[in-house]
Design a protein around this motif. Sequence first.
Motif, mmCIF file in Angstrom:
data_model
loop_
_atom_site.group_PDB
_atom_site.id
_atom_site.type_symbol
_atom_site.label_atom_id
_atom_site.label_comp_id
_atom_site.label_asym_id
_atom_site.label_seq_id
_atom_site.Cartn_x
_atom_site.Cartn_y
_atom_site.Cartn_z
ATOM 1 N N GLY A 1 19.836 -33.871 12.386
ATOM 2 C CA GLY A 1 21.111 -34.351 12.895
ATOM 3 C C GLY A 1 22.288 -33.498 12.458
ATOM 4 N N THR A 2 22.130 -32.764 11.378
ATOM 5 C CA THR A 2 23.197 -31.869 10.906
ATOM 6 C C THR A 2 23.097 -30.495 11.545
ATOM 7 N N GLY A 3 22.014 -30.241 12.290
ATOM 8 C CA GLY A 3 21.798 -28.932 12.904
ATOM 9 C C GLY A 3 21.046 -27.974 12.012
ATOM 10 N N ARG A 4 20.766 -28.388 10.799
ATOM 11 C CA ARG A 4 20.054 -27.528 9.847
ATOM 12 C C ARG A 4 18.595 -27.955 9.733
ATOM 13 N N PRO A 5 17.716 -26.999 9.483
ATOM 14 C CA PRO A 5 16.308 -27.349 9.281
ATOM 15 C C PRO A 5 16.096 -27.982 7.908
ATOM 16 N N VAL A 6 14.985 -28.712 7.798
ATOM 17 C CA VAL A 6 14.593 -29.287 6.520
ATOM 18 C C VAL A 6 13.106 -28.985 6.335
ATOM 19 N N LEU B 1 16.388 -37.217 9.070
ATOM 20 C CA LEU B 1 16.358 -36.348 10.237
ATOM 21 C C LEU B 1 17.507 -36.638 11.197
ATOM 22 N N GLY B 2 18.180 -37.759 10.990
ATOM 23 C CA GLY B 2 19.356 -38.080 11.799
ATOM 24 C C GLY B 2 19.054 -38.707 13.137
ATOM 25 N N VAL B 3 17.929 -39.443 13.223
ATOM 26 C CA VAL B 3 17.573 -40.122 14.464
ATOM 27 C C VAL B 3 17.297 -41.599 14.187
ATOM 28 N N ASP B 4 17.386 -42.400 15.229
ATOM 29 C CA ASP B 4 17.002 -43.801 15.118
ATOM 30 C C ASP B 4 15.507 -43.875 14.846
ATOM 31 N N VAL B 5 15.097 -44.830 14.074
ATOM 32 C CA VAL B 5 13.683 -44.922 13.678
ATOM 33 C C VAL B 5 12.756 -44.997 14.891
ATOM 34 N N LEU C 1 3.480 -51.236 8.967
ATOM 35 C CA LEU C 1 3.257 -49.813 9.209
ATOM 36 C C LEU C 1 3.916 -49.397 10.512
ATOM 37 N N TYR C 2 4.319 -48.136 10.539
ATOM 38 C CA TYR C 2 4.879 -47.539 11.743
ATOM 39 C C TYR C 2 4.010 -46.352 12.131
ATOM 40 N N ARG C 3 3.732 -46.229 13.437
ATOM 41 C CA ARG C 3 2.916 -45.123 13.957
ATOM 42 C C ARG C 3 3.853 -44.022 14.439
ATOM 43 N N LEU C 4 3.547 -42.801 14.045
ATOM 44 C CA LEU C 4 4.326 -41.637 14.457
ATOM 45 C C LEU C 4 4.147 -41.414 15.956
ATOM 46 N N VAL C 5 5.242 -41.245 16.680
ATOM 47 C CA VAL C 5 5.175 -41.011 18.123
ATOM 48 C C VAL C 5 4.472 -39.689 18.402
ATOM 49 N N SER C 6 4.842 -38.636 17.654
ATOM 50 C CA SER C 6 4.277 -37.315 17.908
ATOM 51 C C SER C 6 4.501 -36.403 16.707
ATOM 52 N N ALA C 7 3.450 -35.742 16.274
ATOM 53 C CA ALA C 7 3.588 -34.766 15.185
ATOM 54 C C ALA C 7 4.466 -33.605 15.641
ATOM 55 N N LEU D 1 12.120 -32.106 15.053
ATOM 56 C CA LEU D 1 13.272 -32.716 14.398
ATOM 57 C C LEU D 1 13.507 -32.146 13.005
ATOM 58 N N MET D 2 12.445 -31.707 12.350
ATOM 59 C CA MET D 2 12.612 -31.058 11.054
ATOM 60 C C MET D 2 13.252 -29.676 11.221
ATOM 61 N N ASP D 3 12.989 -29.021 12.338
ATOM 62 C CA ASP D 3 13.586 -27.717 12.603
ATOM 63 C C ASP D 3 15.073 -27.830 12.912
ATOM 64 N N ARG D 4 15.477 -28.959 13.470
ATOM 65 C CA ARG D 4 16.881 -29.156 13.813
ATOM 66 C C ARG D 4 17.234 -30.624 13.579
#
Length: 92
Positions: A24-29, A68-72, A7-13, A19-22
Motif C-alpha cells: 500500500g505504500t508502493g514499496r516492496p516488503v 500489505l495495505g489491503v482489506d483482509v 482460519l482464513y484461506r489464502l486466495v492466491s499465492a 502485493l509483497m512486491d508493491r
Amino acid sequence: MTPDVPLYRLVSADLLRLLMDRTGTGRPVSVRQLAALTGVPRTTIGDLMTGTRSSAPAAAAHAIASVLGVDVLVLWVPEERAAKARAGTAVP
C-alpha cells in the motif's frame, strides 16, 4: 482441549507475492520484513508463498493484510465461507 481458532484461506499465492512486491505504500516488503512486522513466522509466510500452506489463523491473516495495505478479504477467505462455497451452500 484447544479452542477452535478461525482460519482464513489464502486466495492466491501469486496475489500474495504481487502485493509483497508493491504494498500500500508502493514499496516492496521481503518475507523477513513481513514476518517482523506481523509476528507471523517466516516459514509460515514462505509456505504461503509457495503453496505448501494455504491457510493461516485469523490474526495472522489480518496482520498480513494490514501490513500489505489491503482489506483482509482481498487476500483471504474465511475457511467457513470457503467450505460452504465448495459445498454449494454459500449464501449469495
